[in-house]
Design an enzyme around this catalytic site. Structure first.
Site, mmCIF file in Angstrom:
data_model
loop_
_atom_site.group_PDB
_atom_site.id
_atom_site.type_symbol
_atom_site.label_atom_id
_atom_site.label_comp_id
_atom_site.label_asym_id
_atom_site.label_seq_id
_atom_site.Cartn_x
_atom_site.Cartn_y
_atom_site.Cartn_z
ATOM 1 N N LYS A 177 10.663 5.387 -2.162
ATOM 2 C CA LYS A 177 11.338 4.024 -1.601
ATOM 3 C C LYS A 177 11.624 2.953 -2.112
ATOM 4 C CE LYS A 177 6.199 4.112 -0.103
ATOM 5 N NZ LYS A 177 5.566 3.470 0.746
ATOM 6 N N THR B 97 4.930 -1.259 7.300
ATOM 7 C CA THR B 97 4.196 -2.624 7.575
ATOM 8 C C THR B 97 4.641 -3.687 7.000
ATOM 9 O OG1 THR B 97 2.372 -1.743 7.176
ATOM 10 C CG2 THR B 97 2.830 -1.059 9.305
ATOM 11 N N LYS C 156 4.979 -2.366 -2.370
ATOM 12 C CA LYS C 156 4.721 -1.267 -1.835
ATOM 13 C C LYS C 156 3.657 -0.923 -2.979
ATOM 14 C CE LYS C 156 9.082 -1.153 -0.185
ATOM 15 N NZ LYS C 156 8.644 -0.712 1.940
ATOM 16 N N ARG C 157 3.549 0.258 -2.266
ATOM 17 C CA ARG C 157 3.151 2.067 -3.261
ATOM 18 C C ARG C 157 4.432 1.632 -4.020
ATOM 19 N NH1 ARG C 157 -2.377 3.404 -3.995
ATOM 20 N NH2 ARG C 157 -1.502 5.116 -4.967
ATOM 21 N N LYS D 240 5.411 -7.873 7.846
ATOM 22 C CA LYS D 240 4.697 -8.678 7.583
ATOM 23 C C LYS D 240 6.080 -10.154 6.770
ATOM 24 C CE LYS D 240 0.928 -5.710 6.322
ATOM 25 N NZ LYS D 240 0.300 -5.224 5.558
ATOM 26 N N HIS E 19 1.597 10.740 10.255
ATOM 27 C CA HIS E 19 2.090 9.229 9.715
ATOM 28 C C HIS E 19 3.066 9.586 8.603
ATOM 29 C CE1 HIS E 19 -0.774 5.610 10.155
ATOM 30 N NE2 HIS E 19 -1.728 7.196 10.680
HETATM 31 C C1 NBG Z 1 2.384 6.029 6.273
HETATM 32 C C2 NBG Z 1 3.637 5.778 5.932
HETATM 33 C C3 NBG Z 1 4.401 4.554 6.535
HETATM 34 C C4 NBG Z 1 3.452 4.034 7.318
HETATM 35 C C5 NBG Z 1 1.841 4.093 7.365
HETATM 36 C C6 NBG Z 1 1.293 3.711 8.378
HETATM 37 C C7 NBG Z 1 0.807 7.492 5.204
HETATM 38 C C8 NBG Z 1 1.143 9.337 5.121
HETATM 39 N N1 NBG Z 1 1.611 7.021 5.425
HETATM 40 O O1 NBG Z 1 5.853 4.391 6.599
HETATM 41 O O2 NBG Z 1 4.540 6.075 4.395
HETATM 42 O O3 NBG Z 1 4.063 2.510 7.816
HETATM 43 O O4 NBG Z 1 1.860 5.396 7.035
HETATM 44 O O5 NBG Z 1 1.701 4.457 9.756
HETATM 45 O O6 NBG Z 1 0.308 6.863 4.060
#
Ligand code: NBG
Length: 830
Positions: free
Chosen positions: A569, A671, A563-564, A675, A372
């Site tokens: 980001k 994701t 988002k976080r 949405k 991820h």
């Molecule tokens: C996160 C990514 C996102 C991705 C999500 C789900 C982790 C390690 N990765 O871009 O930063 O959408 O995983 O796949 O949290």
């Protein structure tokens, strides 16, 4: 009076537990309130009433759940197991009502009791057992698997404290512990009889078994029980109800007898308390690996309980251990559960006496691994001494896996010792480490990234050597989100409009949204579309007003980034645009862009200094802008505190513009971007993660693209990036930075944003300044498009209509077909 026949009485009682009509629901709620929650209706609080409603709904899941579980236990049924340190489920009640198809009946039932569904829904404390995208993805996948009638079990940890609650004090994030279990959790069922011993420490030793074979075994130093808590995962309008099984640590009964015998009762009890900390708290770091002892213990705890559970299920079904990989497909959600590779080997070798080759063949057939992230700081490695101390037998196994693996590499690439060093499971630069991503790849038959670009980059950068060796193991599985929660539940107005036009099939076949596209040309439909959006904006504005006091006008353009918080980001790029706009409005009375509301939300890891400064900066700019009558009729800034699933469903449907502005190559997928698109927001974004595919689907004309590409980023870095040069070439950028670190937004305080701005001026690791001008130009194109509301609405409709690919149903179908080999299994209610 005539007495009811026993059979009839039993049927009535069963109906009270299963009946889906309003009268049965109302009867069941009253009875649960009285007899399970134990409250008199007159004295019951809204939360008591919520519990009664939740228990009533859980009863309705129960027989589907039992039938599904029994079906999966039948011989020959293959089951997928999704191993994940995080499941960010969000509230259950609304989702279960939707999936069971009893929303209207429940409204009616509650009305007949003088109650109201929205009040009840507002009572639920959401289980925040995840940080962000990765955990929410796991939750979407459970929803989709159940809906597609695929046998998938989620395995995770029942953290007593989930992700912290974020409070904002004086513009700063303050973390408050999340006591989600304090008032009870009606959705889980404790299974104290489903418990496994998990061990730590000690040493490994040799012994000879009764067949004279030399064997190894682990003599651990301490142990804890992992106890199962099950949560039903009901599919949408099907009888399949899958299970999420979360493990909770419980001290073993006979703890530290020595201390107890010598009278040191308190230290014995403190040992007990200590052993239970393993499932206490979720690590709040989104991307950077924590590297902490307790974290490794958690990961092992999750993995060991889950694999033992699978072996127990196998035994119960009467299958031999050799059939393990036929019965189970196990997916590693990132490297957090990657220690499963060594644990399954240990169980098969030490407990089941298989040979290495037998055990290894089963292991590789069993596991798949999803990566991820490409961020180097997020790649998990464990200091070797820590690993050796906690898991001595696993270290031996990792060494053996590595030795055999490196032999293979040497055979394939003779003389290439540099490659051998790069690929080793043991990192030897500086202090020795165990590289969990390498362990995951070597121990899995399938490896995937989460968006096309990300998967391609995995094969050419992070896992390139592995891709050279085993290209056939690699694939892409672009992420998806569940349209049930993120459109139907989140956006009832849109749900009605879509269903009116294309029927309700879109809820399970999201490509059906295509049917909306022709309506983009219909002015009447566009007006209705706008009305839905406006109502959603009014709903969000009311929420923001009540939580922060900031007033937003629903007729303005809502520009949203939730988002976080992470430098990659680039929330600070967004802020630079806001400050630029503010400066222009102040300097030029003739400048009259369409009014905009800038909305932010998200948490920062508690120890992430710069991310927390960015949150503070947003609040500082917001305070200045919102209070200034010269600008606050053209722009305002708001921050939604404590962004979580519960308020996310208010945010996505209210956005006109979705900010997806990460440095190219850094966001694996995203994701939230999906949405937003599904709810008709247009994206301003870079060619990163799934943005690339979103743009492909919705069409380049309906997407605001800007910024450096992955290749351009690489070239700029290679040639030596100097942020100073960007500042030198762009007077506006220079002025904006001066305004911030000159104290304009901080009452003259030049300290508070110094580190943040200095970082941008001199290092700028995520190329914020390099993309600044392109971003501003693109924002000007957004203003222009917004000025023509008919054009904007047309684009908005086309975005939603063409976003069907981003359903988690599509994604989970790909996992089931390509990696897990899990056909649908239909469940018959007895
Ligand atoms: C996160 C990514 C996102 C991705 C999500 C789900 C982790 C390690 N990765 O871009 O930063 O959408 O995983 O796949 O949290």
């Amino acid at each position: 009076m005539e007495r009811a026949q026993p059979a009839q009485a039993a049927a009535t009682a069963a109906h009270e537990r299963t009946g889906l009509d309003a009268a049965s629901l109302a009867g069941a709620i009253s009875s649960h309130l009285r007899y399970t929650v134990g409250r008199l209706p007159a004295l019951a609080t809204p939360h008591d009433r919520y519990l009664a409603v939740a228990l009533t709904v859980r009863d309705r899941l129960q027989h589907r759940w039992a039938a599904t579980t029994l079906r999966y236990l039948q011989p020959g049924t293959r089951v997928g197991c999704y191993l994940s340190a995080e499941f960010l489920l969000g509230p259950h009640l609304g989702n279960n009502l939707l999936n069971l198809g009893i929303e209207d009946a429940m409204r009616e039932a509650l009305a007949s009791l003088g109650d109201d569904l929205d009040t009840i829904l507002g009572q639920e404390e959401e289980p925040g057992l995840g940080n962000g995208g990765l955990g929410r993805l796991a939750a979407c996948y459970l929803d989709s698997a159940a809906t597609l009638q695929r046998p998938l079990v989620g395995y995770g940890i029942r953290y007593e404290f989930g992700i912290f609650d974020q409070e904002i004090r004086d513009g700063w994030q303050v973390e408050v512990t999340d006591k989600w279990l304090a008032r009870g959790n009606p959705w889980e069922i404790a299974k104290p009889e489903v418990a496994y011993l998990v061990s730590w420490g000690g040493h490994a030793e040799s012994w000879r078994d009764d067949q004279g074979r030399e064997r190894r075994r682990w003599v651990p130093a301490s142990q804890v029980h992992g106890v199962a808590y099950d949560t039903p995962i009901q599919g949408y309008r099907v009888d399949t109800c899958n299970t999420l099984r979360l493990w909770s640590a419980q001290a073993v009964q006979s703890f530290d007898v020595d201390a107890f015998n010598t009278g040191d009762y308190y230290s014995a009890v403190s040992q007990k308390v200590k052993s239970e900390t393993v499932s206490k708290v979720l690590y709040p770091n989104d991307e950077p690996a924590a590297g902490k002892r307790l974290r490794l213990s958690q990961q092992y705890f999750l993995v060991s309980c889950s694999l033992q559970d699978m072996l127990a299920l196998l035994a119960r079904a009467g299958d031999p251990v050799e059939a393990f990989a036929d019965r189970f497909a196990v997916q590693l959600n990132d490297t957090h559960p990657a220690i499963a590779v060594a644990e399954l080997m240990r169980l098969l070798l030490d407990e089941y006496a298989l040979t290495w080759d037998q055990a290894w063949a089963i292991t590789v057939r069993t596991f798949g691994y999803t990566n991820h992230t490409l961020l180097p700081e997020a790649l998990e490695t464990w200091p070797l001494p820590l690993f050796a101390e906690l898991l001595p037998r696993h270290l031996e196994i990792v060494y053996e896996i590595n030795a055999r693996f490196l032999d293979l590499v040497r055979a394939r690439f003779p003389g290439d010792e540099a490659r051998v060093r790069r690929m080793s499971l043991i990192g030897e630069e500086g202090d020795k480490t165990i590289r969990m991503a390498h362990l995951a790849v070597v121990g899995s038959h399938a490896v995937n990234g989460v968006a096309a670009l990300h998967s391609a980059l995995l094969g050419t950068s992070l896992l390139r050597d592995f891709h050279d060796l085993w290209p056939e193991r690699f694939s892409n599985k672009t992420n998806g989100v569940t349209p049930r929660r993120f459109v139907a539940l989140a956006n009832p107005g849109l749900r009605r409009l879509i269903t009116r036009e294309v029927g309700d099939g879109w809820l399970t076949r999201l490509e059906a949204l295509r049917g909306l596209a022709p309506h983009a040309e219909d002015p009447g439909f566009r007006a209705e579309w706008r009305a839905v959006k406006r109502a959603n904006k009014a709903r969000l504005a009311a929420y923001i007003a009540s939580t922060t006091g900031v007033l937003l006008d629903p007729d303005w353009l809502f520009d949203v980034q939730v988002k976080r918080f992470h430098e990659y980001k680039r929330q600070h790029l967004n802020v630079l645009h806001i400050v630029s706009r503010y400066r222009r409005l102040k300097a030029d009375r003739g400048f009259a862009p369409p009014p905009r509301a800038f909305v932010f939300g998200g948490k920062a890891a508690p120890g992430y200094f710069l991310a927390k400064r960015i949150i503070k900066l947003i609040h500082a700019v917001a305070a200045t802008v919102n209070a200034d009558p010269e600008v606050n009729t053209r722009m305002r800034v708001a921050f939604v505190p404590n962004f979580n699933v519960q308020n996310a469903v208010l945010v996505y449907p209210a956005a006109d513009l979705s900010e997806q502005i990460s440095t190219a190559g850094k966001e694996a997928s995203g994701t939230g971007n999906m949405k937003f698109t599904l709810n008709g927001a247009l994206t301003i974004g870079t060619l990163d993660g799934a943005n690339v595919e979103i743009r492909e689907e919705v069409g380049a004309d309906n997407f605001f693209l800007f910024g450096l590409t992955v290749d351009e980023v690489a070239r700029l870095r290679r040639d030596g990036y100097r942020p100073e040069a960007c500042i030198g070439a762009d007077g506006e950028l220079a002025a904006v930075l001066d305004l911030i670190d000159g104290g304009h937004f901080s009452g003259g305080d030049r300290q508070v944003f110094d580190a943040l701005v200095r970082n941008l001026r001199h290092e700028d690791p995520f190329l914020v300044l390099a993309d600044y001008r392109a971003y501003l130009d693109c924002q000007a194109r957004v203003d222009e498009a917004w000025a023509d509301q008919e054009r904007w609405t047309r684009m908005s409709i086309l975005n939603a209509a063409r976003a069907g690919k981003f359903s988690s149903d599509r994604a989970i179908r790909e996992y089931c077909d390509d990696i897990w080999h899990l056909p649908p299994v239909s469940v018959a209610l007895g």
